[in-house]
Design an enzyme around this catalytic site. Structure first.
Site, PDB file in Angstrom:
ATOM      1  N   GLU A 237       1.184  -1.200  -0.521  1.00 57.19           N
ATOM      2  CA  GLU A 237       0.317   0.415   0.377  1.00 57.19           C
ATOM      3  C   GLU A 237       1.111   0.933  -0.101  1.00 57.19           C
ATOM      4  OE1 GLU A 237      -3.304  -0.034   0.210  1.00 57.19           O
ATOM      5  OE2 GLU A 237      -4.174  -2.146   0.361  1.00 57.19           O
ATOM      6  N   CYS A 271      -2.134   9.555   2.611  1.00 53.49           N
ATOM      7  CA  CYS A 271      -1.733   8.869   1.310  1.00 53.49           C
ATOM      8  C   CYS A 271      -2.588   9.372   0.309  1.00 53.49           C
ATOM      9  CB  CYS A 271      -0.694   7.418   1.002  1.00 53.49           C
ATOM     10  SG  CYS A 271      -3.092   6.676   1.658  1.00 53.49           S
TER      11      CYS A 271
END
Ligand code: NAD
Length: 514
Positions: A237, A271
């Site tokens: 991720e 993010c």
């Protein structure tokens, strides 16, 4: 990081005060941790999912009881405001535990699947088997949520876990360790390794059965390369450079507020934060004004009343500085916020910045900034907007804003992105029923959603026969069976099935297989 003998002093980035002292994990301890995890796995994996559940309920209750303290630890260690810790770190974990309590038994249960009629008399099912020892390596921006959700997903599936939280927010790591211990999880089922990337590398080398990594693209690449040598499966991720597309018919007041929250929550260290904003040129000027008005109303500090806290990591400030200076040197205009030359030395607080007159040659439009900067760029038409949004090495999340949902959905379909949100930002990650992950450099694999339950399992396919017949039609002897098999296939796989012929050939084959 200090050696094991010296305590590791933890300072709050927002106040500069020492908030904790702890000992890190030495590389030499890794081997023993893995042994402990392997032996704990034997016992934990023998529990049924129902037998594992009470530990999760206990953790939820402790979290509810210690909510204030948990907020203090997270916001103290990361410099984020208390509300961010509560809503974006703690709430998703509580919600995920609830989801586990409601759905885990069903989702991890054996699943029956169809068996083709060609294999008459057999049945088939899939069993979800824990993989073994799962290594979870996590970052500092949501130090609680991004560690806890993968740890809990791995645990409920029957794995033992070694977690390596970020060295930038070590107090949260220690606190999570204590939470699991208070919740009474059996010894060794979940262990924490406290340290930096060298410790992470040692853990990756220790041959865990699965690695779940959240962090930067650079570290993700290294971990994947290292894991490939031992054929260890990895979920990555990674970073993002998320675009937001605002059409001229959008609710511009909402879009401006959404952009400001999406770009500046957690000081932009997200993010999935809005890192590139494309707005229809027809409304560009008024939209930029609305965004600046919203930004100027934001308060910064460390209290429960503040909107934005400090940056967490000094190194990140340098990246933000580099991107902003690069943009300004190439003609960008700072609409609000301070020029980097005016930033207070040694302060971890960065005022939110809005940039216009930006273009694709600037780092601010290409590289992940991970800070409180919102570059805004006008587009001519929607084709132009989609092309610019997709022109990125990242593809984690995106948002589309329009009053016309059909138009918004059509744009969403064209975006190359792990997720798209319509008329909102970031929120998709909070819905545990949706898969989460990125495309391109934003990652490999998905968690949350259906897959999230099973990614920490290997699927064991089981096909079962009652064993009453002495032989099978495809077993030896082959003599005399060829023509019947041709007939069987022709009657079965034609546009129309010919059941009479199928049965005749099947029974003949059975007879020849006695
Ligand atoms: P980072 O890659 O520097 O560190 C992340 C973790 O990996 C830390 O625990 C670190 O100690 C460890 N690590 C670093 N190199 C390693 C190596 N070679 N071997 C083993 N472990 C290693 O990232 P960061 O600065 O902590 O986090 C910021 C990055 O994380 C940003 O790029 C952000 O976009 C990304 N991120 C992604 C998601 C997502 O879900 N996609 C969520 C949050 C953050």
């Amino acid at each position: 990081m200090k050696s094991l003998k010296e305590p590791w002093k933890v300072y709050s980035p927002a106040t500069g005060e020492q908030i904790y002292a702890m000992h890190g994990t030495d590389n030499s301890q890794v081997e023993e941790m893995v042994q402990v995890a392997r032996s704990a796995f034997t016992r934990w994996s023998s529990f049924t999912v129902e037998e594992r559940l009470p530990y999760f309920s206990s953790l939820r209750n402790i979290l509810l009881k210690e909510m204030g303290q948990t907020v203090d630890v997270i916001s103290g260690d990361a410099g984020k405001v208390p509300l961010d810790a509560l809503v974006a770190d703690i709430m998703p974990v509580l919600d995920f535990i609830r989801t586990i309590e409601k759905d885990a038994v069903k989702n991890l249960a054996r699943q029956k699947v169809k068996t083709p009629i060609l294999f008459l008399g057999k049945k088939s099912y899939i069993e979800y088997m824990p993989r073994g020892v799962v290594l979870v390596i996590s970052p500092w921006n949501y130090p609680f949520q991004l560690s806890m959700v993968p740890i809990l997903s791995a645990l409920i599936a029957g794995n033992s876990v070694i977690a390596k939280p970020s060295e930038v927010t070590p107090y949260v790591g220690k606190y999570m360790e204590e939470l699991f211990s208070k919740a009474g999880f059996p010894e060794g089922v979940v262990q924490f390794a406290h340290g930096g990337k060298e410790l992470g590398q040692s853990l990756v080398s220790s041959k865990p059965d699965y690695i779940f990594f959240t962090g930067s693209v650079a570290a993700g690449r290294k971990i994947a390369a290292q894991a490939a040598g031992d054929l260890i499966p990895v979920t990555l991720e990674l970073g993002g450079k998320d675009p937001m597309i605002v059409c001229h018919d959008a609710n511009l007041a909402r879009a401006a507020k959404g952009a400001v929250w999406g770009a500046f929550t957690n000081s932009g260290q997200v993010c999935m934060s809005v890192e590139r904003l494309y707005v229809d040129q027809k409304v560009h000027t008024s939209f930029v004004e609305a965004v600046c008005r919203e930004v100027n109303a934001i308060t910064q500090g460390a209290t429960k009343e503040d909107d934005i806290g400090s940056m967490t990591y000094p190194h990140q400030i340098e990246i933000v500085r580099e991107h902003v200076l690069d943009a300004l040197s190439k003609g960008a205009i700072l609409q609000t916020g301070k020029h980097p030359d005016e930033w207070e030395e040694n302060s971890m607080f960065l005022e939110p910045m809005v940039l216009t007159s930006v273009n694709a040659s600037m780092k601010i439009m290409n590289e992940e900034t991970f800070g409180p900067v919102l570059p805004i760029i006008p587009f001519n038409d929607e084709t132009d907007a989609v092309a610019m949004a997709n022109d990125s090495m990242y593809g984690l999340n995106a948002s589309v804003w329009s009053a016309d949902i059909t138009r918004a959905e059509a744009l969403a379909s064209q975006l190359v992105s792990g997720a798209v949100i319509i008329n909102d930002v970031i929120i998709s990650v909070a819905n545990h029923h949706l898969p989460f992950g990125g495309v391109k450099n934003s990652g490999v694999g998905r968690y949350h959603g259906e897959n999230g339950w099973r990614m920490f399992c290997h699927e064991k396919s089981v096909m079962s026969d009652r064993g009453k017949k002495d032989s099978e039609i495809q077993w030896y002897p082959y003599g005399g069976k060829y023509t019947n098999f041709v007939g069987l296939l022709q009657s079965y796989f034609g546009d129309r099935k010919k059941w009479g012929s199928f049965l005749r050939h099947y029974l003949t084959l059975l007879k020849k297989s006695k």
